[in-house]
Design an enzyme around this catalytic site. Structure first.
Site, PDB file in Angstrom:
ATOM      1  N   GLU A 438      -5.875  -6.935   0.379  1.00 26.75           N
ATOM      2  CA  GLU A 438      -5.966  -6.867  -1.088  1.00 26.75           C
ATOM      3  C   GLU A 438      -6.089  -5.462  -1.680  1.00 26.75           C
ATOM      4  O   GLU A 438      -6.299  -5.341  -2.889  1.00 26.75           O
ATOM      5  CB  GLU A 438      -7.101  -7.779  -1.601  1.00 26.75           C
ATOM      6  CG  GLU A 438      -6.818  -9.238  -1.313  1.00 26.75           C
ATOM      7  CD  GLU A 438      -7.769 -10.224  -1.970  1.00 26.75           C
ATOM      8  OE1 GLU A 438      -8.823  -9.799  -2.464  1.00 26.75           O
ATOM      9  OE2 GLU A 438      -7.429 -11.427  -2.011  1.00 26.75           O
TER      10      GLU A 438
HETATM   11  C1  BMA Z   1     -10.151 -12.850  -1.051  1.00 26.76           C
HETATM   12  C2  BMA Z   1     -10.535 -12.548   0.355  1.00 26.76           C
HETATM   13  C3  BMA Z   1     -11.992 -12.310   0.500  1.00 26.76           C
HETATM   14  C4  BMA Z   1     -12.778 -13.233  -0.374  1.00 26.76           C
HETATM   15  C5  BMA Z   1     -11.941 -14.391  -0.831  1.00 26.76           C
HETATM   16  C6  BMA Z   1     -12.670 -15.326  -1.730  1.00 26.76           C
HETATM   17  O1  BMA Z   1     -10.401 -11.786  -1.875  1.00 26.76           O
HETATM   18  O2  BMA Z   1      -9.751 -11.522   0.837  1.00 26.76           O
HETATM   19  O3  BMA Z   1     -12.289 -10.984   0.179  1.00 26.76           O
HETATM   20  O4  BMA Z   1     -13.888 -13.660   0.286  1.00 26.76           O
HETATM   21  O5  BMA Z   1     -10.830 -13.923  -1.513  1.00 26.76           O
HETATM   22  O6  BMA Z   1     -13.012 -14.725  -2.951  1.00 26.76           O
END
Ligand code: BMA
Length: 834
Positions: A438
């Site tokens: 991300e």
């Molecule tokens: C995304 C993942 C995690 C997180 C999940 C739930 O951002 O990469 O970082 O735990 O969503 O929010």
């Protein structure tokens, strides 16, 4: 031959108050040294000594926060004289130090470390033996100290969380996450040992495994040796065996590298589970002095598997795809995201990996994505994936933050990446290296750019450093810069038409029906929360009464407005739950409904969409989260649903261009031909319309089957629904949300039969029972049911095998069985004679 002496014994750990003394530290710690486990961490040592409360219970996490801010000293005494005898060299080796450490031997400084994800080797020749034992000290400074120092040096960087994990190379989720506690660990987290050797040792072995068009398997072992001074002038020999094939090569005096090629004609292939067998070949390398081939100096042994893997991201009319092609077969990935299985990660042993990964495999999962906020897992993890046929997608360890690209981080990142690529590349299961989680997205959408004001944020790692490391070190595997990522700087990283996407809007802001609004090329993250099993929550939280928002329950919900989102997700479907038990059941049902909506929709769009990876398989403590298996290893209803959603064959009733169609998904290698019975039913079991429709789906394909209006148009959508049955699979479709549907009060007859190791519960529906669930943990904390939600038509029965419950006190079933009828109200137990 090289001899290893493990350094597991005699360690102690002491609170180091030189720099500061935490007020909360118990007095007992001030002068005393405690026994320390190696491998292990301070938290588990303090727990074992009874000096901190269990941070997984109630709100103890907050009370032990001081541990992560303190400094700790580990000590042991070496008495390695005997083992060293007759060897030219002795090395002290740490496979993992968590994280910021200074190492001293006999009072002399050997070095300092600041990266949990690397190993360390020190030449200690002549310094370990003799006398009463040499003192080995490993002094850990709090990782906060180092992170804050580097932040001061390089300037702040945006981060989705308020902790400084992006300034130190340590498991990011140690600092807390939206499913995990903040437990900043320290300790010797992987094994430590002395290695005694002479002449030469294997410093690095990299197998490049390929398969030729003629089916010949090839292993090219790229070997690097380290020589002693005396060994420099020797000719060496490296001999490799793969199965029955053998090849050798000589390293002339002074040479430190060599390639050895071994060919295996007609190699039996390694396949992901569901596609074929998992053939693995022992691959063994022996290093000798060329003049003494019978006396090995060092050896290396792994299992390798012959398979090809390509990532097809070529452009097409719709954008550009993201399809993993294994042994020439294009796959629809049925994956799960993996987080550290315990916040105190040193407790995760081989048996626990095997339990968790076996659970994944049994649910039809074929790929596990090791998420970038965790760790490069231990050999055991990847060995088990090799055996089970679980493909592994490995993130490099960057998540949800901007990461500086300057020293002192840059060289750590490069060294860590290279070391872990070398370590993991023997594994057949490993199919993809991914740059980060991300961060490319965060730069675009989370307002990083203005905050950064030109400062580095990690792009150079993902688009330059890491792809170079992979290409130079492990050239047979694909690399993708991040998840999500669309393949180019010119595209939005989360563009659903290109590459990988993360689908989080739906959980954060919308109803789960919104999953149907787009079709990404590959869904690398999506998920929906639910509480853990009741017994898990009850063990962890002593709140009385236990309610959805009692203090302990809220403490075990780490997501921003998590409970608010759970409630908003329920509102379109169910009346607001009036008590904890109903909330618990309905939120678990809604998690299943949400994930099913997404997966059924995306699978129906194969090959445009080539995979889904559920967020998330596992938990690292007892918590309300997106997990399918909770922190006490109990399976949530979602876990059982995965078995249906990830099976080769899936049946679903869905809207296409405004019309209801029956979609048959067939990911198996053989065509699927049968007749489906499709019925329009009313709540009392009457059948206003019924038809048999042919199902004919080629191998690895999807077919939409048109349905006549007589079936798709209910007389009264509040009282009628559609059921399709084919080959033991069932799809149901209700035209209105549950809260508008005229469910009869749930009524059933329940029979319990005792059997070996448990009991069998037979539920016979007197009325329609939608999403019937037996919560085995409410019968006994150790009990486990073999199925999750099931919808029964009047007169139908379901059998649930319950292991770990002897069938005593069957009246307990009254509190353990629910259906969504009446918004999750308890089921009326009818008279068996009716
Ligand atoms: C995304 C993942 C995690 C997180 C999940 C739930 O951002 O990469 O970082 O735990 O969503 O929010």
């Amino acid at each position: 031959m090289k001899v290893s002496t493990p350094l597991t014994d005699g360690w102690t750990v002491r609170l180091d108050t030189t720099r500061h003394r935490p007020d909360q530290a118990p007095d007992a710690l001030l002068d005393a040294a405690l026994p320390a486990a190696v491998p292990g961490c301070v938290h588990t040592d303090l727990l074992a000594a009874g000096l901190i409360p269990d941070p997984f219970l109630d709100r103890n996490e907050t009370d032990v926060a001081w541990v992560g801010r303190a400094d700790w000293s580990y000590r042991t005494r070496l008495d390695a004289g005997a083992d060293a005898a007759g060897h030219e060299r002795t090395d002290l080796v740490f496979d993992g130090l968590d994280t910021v450490a200074e190492i001293r031997l006999g009072g002399e400084r050997l070095g300092a470390t600041r990266n949990m994800h690397r190993s360390y080797r020190y030449d200690v020749t002549g310094r370990t033996g003799g006398g009463p034992g040499t003192l080995l000290e490993v002094d850990f400074t709090s990782a906060y100290q180092e992170a804050e120092r580097v932040r001061d040096l390089l300037g702040p960087r945006p981060n989705a969380y308020s902790e400084p994990f992006n300034f130190v190379r340590k498991m990011a989720s140690s600092f807390g996450w939206d499913w995990g506690p903040t437990l900043v660990t320290a300790g010797i987290w992987r094994s430590a040992r002395l290695e005694h050797w002479s002449v030469a040792r294997l410093a690095e072995v990299r197998p490049e495994v390929t398969v030729g068009a003629d089916g010949t398997g090839r292993v090219r072992l790229r070997v690097e040796v380290e020589r002693t001074e005396g060994g420099a002038a020797r000719a060496l020999r490296a001999v490799v065996r793969v199965g029955d094939a053998e090849a050798g090569v000589e390293l002339p005096p002074g040479a430190t590298t060599a390639d050895v090629d071994v060919e295996v004609p007609d190699a039996a292939l390694w396949w992901p589970r569901g596609y074929g067998d998992q053939h693995l070949y022992a691959c063994a390398l022996t290093l000798t002095d060329a003049d003494a081939p019978a006396e090995p100096l060092d050896g290396w042994e792994r299992r390798v598997g012959f398979r090809t893997v390509e990532l097809d991201t070529s452009a097409d009319a719709a954008g550009s795809g993201f399809t993993l092609v294994v042994n020439g077969v294009r796959t629809f990935v049925r994956g799960v995201n993996w987080i550290p299985d315990d916040a105190l990660i040193t407790r995760v042993d081989a048996a626990r990996y095997r339990r968790r990964l076996t659970q994944a495999a049994a649910a039809g999962v074929d790929l596990v994505r090791v998420w970038g906020g965790g760790v490069y897992e231990s050999e055991d993890f990847y060995d088990i994936c090799d055996e089970l046929g679980l493909m592994v997608w490995q993130d490099f360890l960057f998540a949800c933050a901007a990461y500086p690209e300057e020293e002192p981080l840059r060289s750590e990142v490069e060294a860590e990446a290279r070391e872990n690529v070398v370590r993991l590349m023997p594994h057949a299961s490993l199919v993809l290296w991914n740059g980060n989680n991300e961060n490319l997205w965060g730069f675009c959408d989370w307002e990083w750019e203005p905050q950064l004001a030109g400062a580095s944020w990690g792009e150079g790692y993902y688009l330059d450093v890491l792809p170079r490391v992979v290409a130079a070190t492990d050239p047979t595997r694909p690399y993708w810069a991040g998840s999500p990522w669309s393949g180019s700087r010119d595209l939005h990283p989360n563009d659903p038409a290109h590459g990988t996407s993360h689908s989080w809007e739906v959980w954060n802001r919308l109803d789960h029906s919104a999953y149907r609004d787009d079709v990404p090329r590959f869904v690398a993250e999506f998920g929906w929360q639910a509480p853990p099993a009741h017994a898990t929550l009850r063990r962890a939280v002593t709140d009385d009464p236990l309610t959805p928002d009692s203090p302990g329950v809220l403490h075990h919900q780490k997501a921003e407005d998590g409970n608010g989102k759970l409630a908003r997700g329920l509102a379109p479907h169910f009346a607001a739950p009036e008590d904890y038990d109903t909330w618990h059941y309905l939120t678990q049902v809604n998690q299943v409904r949400a994930v099913a909506t997404g997966v059924e929709h995306w699978r129906a769009h194969w090959p445009h969409c080539a995979g889904v990876i559920l967020w998330q398989l596992n938990d690292c403590w007892p918590v309300t989260s997106w997990a399918a298996v909770d922190g006490d290893e109990r399976e949530k209803p979602l876990y059982h649903e995965l078995g249906r959603l990830y099976a080769d064959r899936l049946l679903t009733l869905r809207r296409r261009d405004g019309r209801l169609v029956l979609t048959a998904v067939n990911q198996s290698a053989t065509p699927w031909s049968c007749a489906a019975s499709v019925r329009r039913l009313d709540v009392h079991g009457a059948v206003p319309a019924e038809q048999r429709v042919p199902v004919d789906v080629p191998a690895r394909a999807v077919a939409d089957i048109e349905l006549p209006d007589t079936l798709t148009t209910p007389d009264d959508p509040r009282r009628e629904f559609l059921v399709a049955d084919a080959d033991g699979l069932r799809a149901v479709h209700f035209a209105v949300p549950d809260r508008q549907f005229a469910y009869p009060p749930a009524e059933a007859v329940v029979k319990v039969t005792r059997e070996d190791g448990g009991a069998r519960v037979t539920v016979t529906a007197h009325t329609l029972l939608r999403d019937l669930l037996l919560q085995a943990d409410r019968l006994h904390p150790d009990a486990r049911a073999d199925r999750g939600l099931v919808t029964l038509l009047p007169g139908e029965s379901a059998e649930v095998a319950v292991a770990g419950w002897d069938g005593e006190a069957p009246e307990a079933l009254q509190g353990a069985l629910r259906a969504v009828n009446g918004s999750g109200a308890p089921i009326l137990f009818g008279d068996a004679s009716r």
